[in-house]
Design a protein around this motif. Structure first.
Motif, PDB file in Angstrom:
ATOM      1  N   TRP A   6       0.852  -1.183   0.000  1.00 43.23           N
ATOM      2  CA  TRP A   6       0.000   0.000   0.000  1.00 43.23           C
ATOM      3  C   TRP A   6       0.897   1.245   0.000  1.00 43.23           C
ATOM      4  O   TRP A   6       1.790   1.362   0.830  1.00 43.23           O
ATOM      5  N   ILE A   7       0.655   2.159  -0.950  1.00 39.81           N
ATOM      6  CA  ILE A   7       1.476   3.353  -1.089  1.00 39.81           C
ATOM      7  C   ILE A   7       0.898   4.522  -0.307  1.00 39.81           C
ATOM      8  O   ILE A   7       1.615   5.255   0.390  1.00 39.81           O
ATOM      9  N   GLY A   8      -0.419   4.713  -0.419  1.00 34.05           N
ATOM     10  CA  GLY A   8      -1.054   5.810   0.287  1.00 34.05           C
ATOM     11  C   GLY A   8      -2.436   6.080  -0.272  1.00 34.05           C
ATOM     12  O   GLY A   8      -2.847   5.462  -1.255  1.00 34.05           O
ATOM     13  N   TYR A   9      -3.146   6.998   0.395  1.00 35.15           N
ATOM     14  CA  TYR A   9      -4.476   7.352  -0.091  1.00 35.15           C
ATOM     15  C   TYR A   9      -4.690   8.859  -0.083  1.00 35.15           C
ATOM     16  O   TYR A   9      -3.954   9.620   0.553  1.00 35.15           O
ATOM     17  N   VAL A  10      -5.722   9.261  -0.822  1.00 36.28           N
ATOM     18  CA  VAL A  10      -6.183  10.645  -0.818  1.00 36.28           C
ATOM     19  C   VAL A  10      -7.688  10.644  -0.620  1.00 36.28           C
ATOM     20  O   VAL A  10      -8.395   9.761  -1.101  1.00 36.28           O
ATOM     21  N   TYR A  11      -8.171  11.620   0.110  1.00 34.85           N
ATOM     22  CA  TYR A  11      -9.596  11.849   0.283  1.00 34.85           C
ATOM     23  C   TYR A  11      -9.984  12.981  -0.653  1.00 34.85           C
ATOM     24  O   TYR A  11      -9.125  13.783  -1.049  1.00 34.85           O
ATOM     25  N   ILE A  32     -11.164  15.784  -0.426  1.00 34.39           N
ATOM     26  CA  ILE A  32     -10.835  17.164  -0.075  1.00 34.39           C
ATOM     27  C   ILE A  32      -9.324  17.398  -0.131  1.00 34.39           C
ATOM     28  O   ILE A  32      -8.863  18.514   0.091  1.00 34.39           O
ATOM     29  N   GLY A  33      -8.573  16.335  -0.441  1.00 33.69           N
ATOM     30  CA  GLY A  33      -7.136  16.497  -0.604  1.00 33.69           C
ATOM     31  C   GLY A  33      -6.284  15.996   0.536  1.00 33.69           C
ATOM     32  O   GLY A  33      -5.054  15.980   0.425  1.00 33.69           O
ATOM     33  N   SER A  34      -6.896  15.571   1.626  1.00 30.63           N
ATOM     34  CA  SER A  34      -6.103  15.025   2.731  1.00 30.63           C
ATOM     35  C   SER A  34      -5.514  13.673   2.325  1.00 30.63           C
ATOM     36  O   SER A  34      -6.119  12.928   1.561  1.00 30.63           O
ATOM     37  N   THR A  35      -4.341  13.399   2.840  1.00 25.43           N
ATOM     38  CA  THR A  35      -3.597  12.206   2.414  1.00 25.43           C
ATOM     39  C   THR A  35      -3.005  11.453   3.596  1.00 25.43           C
ATOM     40  O   THR A  35      -2.886  11.989   4.700  1.00 25.43           O
ATOM     41  N   ASN A  36      -2.616  10.223   3.315  1.00 24.85           N
ATOM     42  CA  ASN A  36      -1.852   9.418   4.256  1.00 24.85           C
ATOM     43  C   ASN A  36      -0.957   8.509   3.440  1.00 24.85           C
ATOM     44  O   ASN A  36      -1.423   7.905   2.459  1.00 24.85           O
ATOM     45  N   TYR A  37       0.316   8.441   3.823  1.00 24.25           N
ATOM     46  CA  TYR A  37       1.278   7.699   3.029  1.00 24.25           C
ATOM     47  C   TYR A  37       1.936   6.595   3.850  1.00 24.25           C
ATOM     48  O   TYR A  37       2.102   6.706   5.069  1.00 24.25           O
ATOM     49  N   ASN A  38       2.387   5.563   3.149  1.00 32.62           N
ATOM     50  CA  ASN A  38       3.182   4.524   3.790  1.00 32.62           C
ATOM     51  C   ASN A  38       4.539   5.125   4.155  1.00 32.62           C
ATOM     52  O   ASN A  38       5.224   5.682   3.295  1.00 32.62           O
ATOM     53  N   PRO A  39       4.949   5.014   5.413  1.00 31.63           N
ATOM     54  CA  PRO A  39       6.231   5.605   5.817  1.00 31.63           C
ATOM     55  C   PRO A  39       7.417   5.087   5.015  1.00 31.63           C
ATOM     56  O   PRO A  39       8.421   5.788   4.891  1.00 31.63           O
ATOM     57  N   SER A  40       7.285   3.883   4.447  1.00 26.92           N
ATOM     58  CA  SER A  40       8.396   3.336   3.672  1.00 26.92           C
ATOM     59  C   SER A  40       8.682   4.169   2.420  1.00 26.92           C
ATOM     60  O   SER A  40       9.771   4.093   1.858  1.00 26.92           O
ATOM     61  N   LEU A  41       7.704   4.964   2.000  1.00 21.13           N
ATOM     62  CA  LEU A  41       7.861   5.773   0.788  1.00 21.13           C
ATOM     63  C   LEU A  41       7.783   7.269   1.072  1.00 21.13           C
ATOM     64  O   LEU A  41       7.923   8.085   0.157  1.00 21.13           O
ATOM     65  N   LYS A  42       7.552   7.613   2.338  1.00 23.30           N
ATOM     66  CA  LYS A  42       7.341   9.012   2.676  1.00 23.30           C
ATOM     67  C   LYS A  42       8.561   9.841   2.275  1.00 23.30           C
ATOM     68  O   LYS A  42       9.703   9.406   2.410  1.00 23.30           O
ATOM     69  N   GLY A  43       8.275  11.015   1.817  1.00 20.36           N
ATOM     70  CA  GLY A  43       9.331  11.881   1.339  1.00 20.36           C
ATOM     71  C   GLY A  43       9.460  11.819  -0.163  1.00 20.36           C
ATOM     72  O   GLY A  43       9.948  12.763  -0.780  1.00 20.36           O
ATOM     73  N   ARG A  44       9.016  10.703  -0.764  1.00 21.00           N
ATOM     74  CA  ARG A  44       9.102  10.581  -2.221  1.00 21.00           C
ATOM     75  C   ARG A  44       7.727  10.577  -2.884  1.00 21.00           C
ATOM     76  O   ARG A  44       7.636  10.741  -4.089  1.00 21.00           O
ATOM     77  N   VAL A  45       6.664  10.395  -2.096  1.00 27.12           N
ATOM     78  CA  VAL A  45       5.349  10.180  -2.682  1.00 27.12           C
ATOM     79  C   VAL A  45       4.416  11.362  -2.459  1.00 27.12           C
ATOM     80  O   VAL A  45       4.421  11.979  -1.388  1.00 27.12           O
ATOM     81  N   THR A  46       3.656  11.661  -3.483  1.00 27.16           N
ATOM     82  CA  THR A  46       2.589  12.653  -3.406  1.00 27.16           C
ATOM     83  C   THR A  46       1.373  12.097  -4.130  1.00 27.16           C
ATOM     84  O   THR A  46       1.477  11.660  -5.281  1.00 27.16           O
ATOM     85  N   ILE A  47       0.236  12.082  -3.431  1.00 31.46           N
ATOM     86  CA  ILE A  47      -1.017  11.684  -4.055  1.00 31.46           C
ATOM     87  C   ILE A  47      -1.955  12.884  -4.017  1.00 31.46           C
ATOM     88  O   ILE A  47      -2.108  13.521  -2.969  1.00 31.46           O
TER      89      ILE A  47
END
Lengths: 126, 107
Positions: free
Chosen positions: A51-56, A58-73
Motif C-alpha cells: 500500500w502506497i497511500g491514499y487521498v480523500y 478534499i485532498g487530505s492524504t496518508n502515506y506509507n512511511p516506507s515511501l514518505k518523502g518521495r510520494v505525493t497523491i
C-alpha cells in the motif's frame, strides 16, 4: 457501476519522477452515500503487494512511511481523477501499480479495498 | 508495522478438496482482516472482510474465521475457478499491509 482505470507512461528513467493517474467512472470521486478514500497500491514479485497511500476528495492524504518523502497523491475533482507522483525512482520502483477504492464508515473505521483498477506496469530503466 | 505471515506459500489440491489458508499477524488486528483472490494478470478481488464477512457476490464456499492474531480462509469444496493466489490484508492501523500470498495449484 464504479470503475477505476490507471494510466501512465510505462517507462521512467532512474532518478526521474513517476506520474500515474487513476480515472474514476460511474460515480463522483467526492462520494455519494458513503465516504470513500482513494489509494495507490503496487505489486512486485519480490515485495508482493504494498500500500502506497491514499487521498480523500478534499485532498487530505496518508502515506506509507516506507515511501514518505518521495510520494505525493493528489485529487482532481473536476476530472474525477486522482494521481500518484513518486520521485527519485530506482529499479526497485518497477512494479504493477493499482489504484483502488475503500470506504470509511460512520464510526470512522476503514474497510478493505473493494474496487481495483486493472493495474498498469511501470518499468524504471535507462 | 504489523506484519502478516501466510502459510503455506503454495498449496496443491484437487477439485472438491477442502482448503485452508492461515494468516498470522504480528499484533492483534481483530477483526480488521480481509482476504483477496488474485488471478494472473488481474487485480486482487475482495472475498472476505472483517475476518468473516462474505463480500457480496462471492460464492458461499469461501469462508473466513479467526480473531486476535490468527485467521483462516477456507474453501469448502475447491472449484476449477478457485486456482489462484490468495492474500490476507490488515486494515487495523497504518500502514496497511498484505501477506505474502498463498498460491493454490492443481494437484
Amino acid at each position: 457501476q464504479v470503475q477505476l482505470q490507471e494510466s501512465g507512461p510505462g517507462l521512467v528513467k532512474p532518478s526521474e519522477t513517476l506520474s500515474l493517474t487513476c480515472t474514476v467512472s460511474g460515480d463522483s470521486i467526492s462520494g455519494s452515500i458513503s465516504d470513500y478514500y482513494w489509494s495507490w497500491i503496487r505489486q512486485t514479485p519480490g515485495r508482493g503487494l504494498e500500500w502506497i497511500g491514499y487521498v480523500y476528495y478534499i485532498g487530505s492524504t496518508n502515506y506509507n512511511p516506507s515511501l514518505k518523502g518521495r510520494v505525493t497523491i493528489s485529487v482532481d475533482r473536476s476530472n474525477n481523477q486522482f494521481s500518484l507522483q513518486l520521485s527519485s525512482v530506482t529499479a526497485a520502483d518497477t512494479a504493477v501499480y493499482y489504484c483502488a477504492r475503500q470506504k470509511k464508515d460512520s464510526g470512522g473505521w476503514f474497510w478493505p479495498f473493494d474496487i481495483w483498477g486493472q493495474g498498469t506496469m511501470l518499468t524504471v530503466s535507462s | 508495522d504489523i506484519q502478516l505471515t501466510q502459510s503455506p506459500s503454495t498449496l496443491s489440491a484437487s477439485i472438491g478438496d477442502r482448503v485452508t489458508i492461515t494468516c498470522r499477524a504480528s499484533q492483534i488486528i481483530s477483526p480488521w482482516l480481509a482476504w483477496y483472490q488474485q488471478k494472473p494478470g488481474k487485480a486482487p478481488k475482495l472475498l472476505i472482510y472483517k475476518a468473516s464477512s462474505l463480500e457480496s457476490g462471492v460464492p458461499s464456499r469461501f469462508s473466513g474465521s479467526g480473531s486476535g492474531t490468527e485467521f483462516t480462509l477456507t474453501i469448502s469444496s475447491l472449484q476449477p475457478d478457485d486456482f489462484a493466489t490468495y492474500y490476507c490484508q490488515h486494515y487495523n492501523s497504518y500502514p496497511w499491509m498484505f501477506g505474502q500470498g498463498t498460491k493454490v495449484e492443481i494437484k
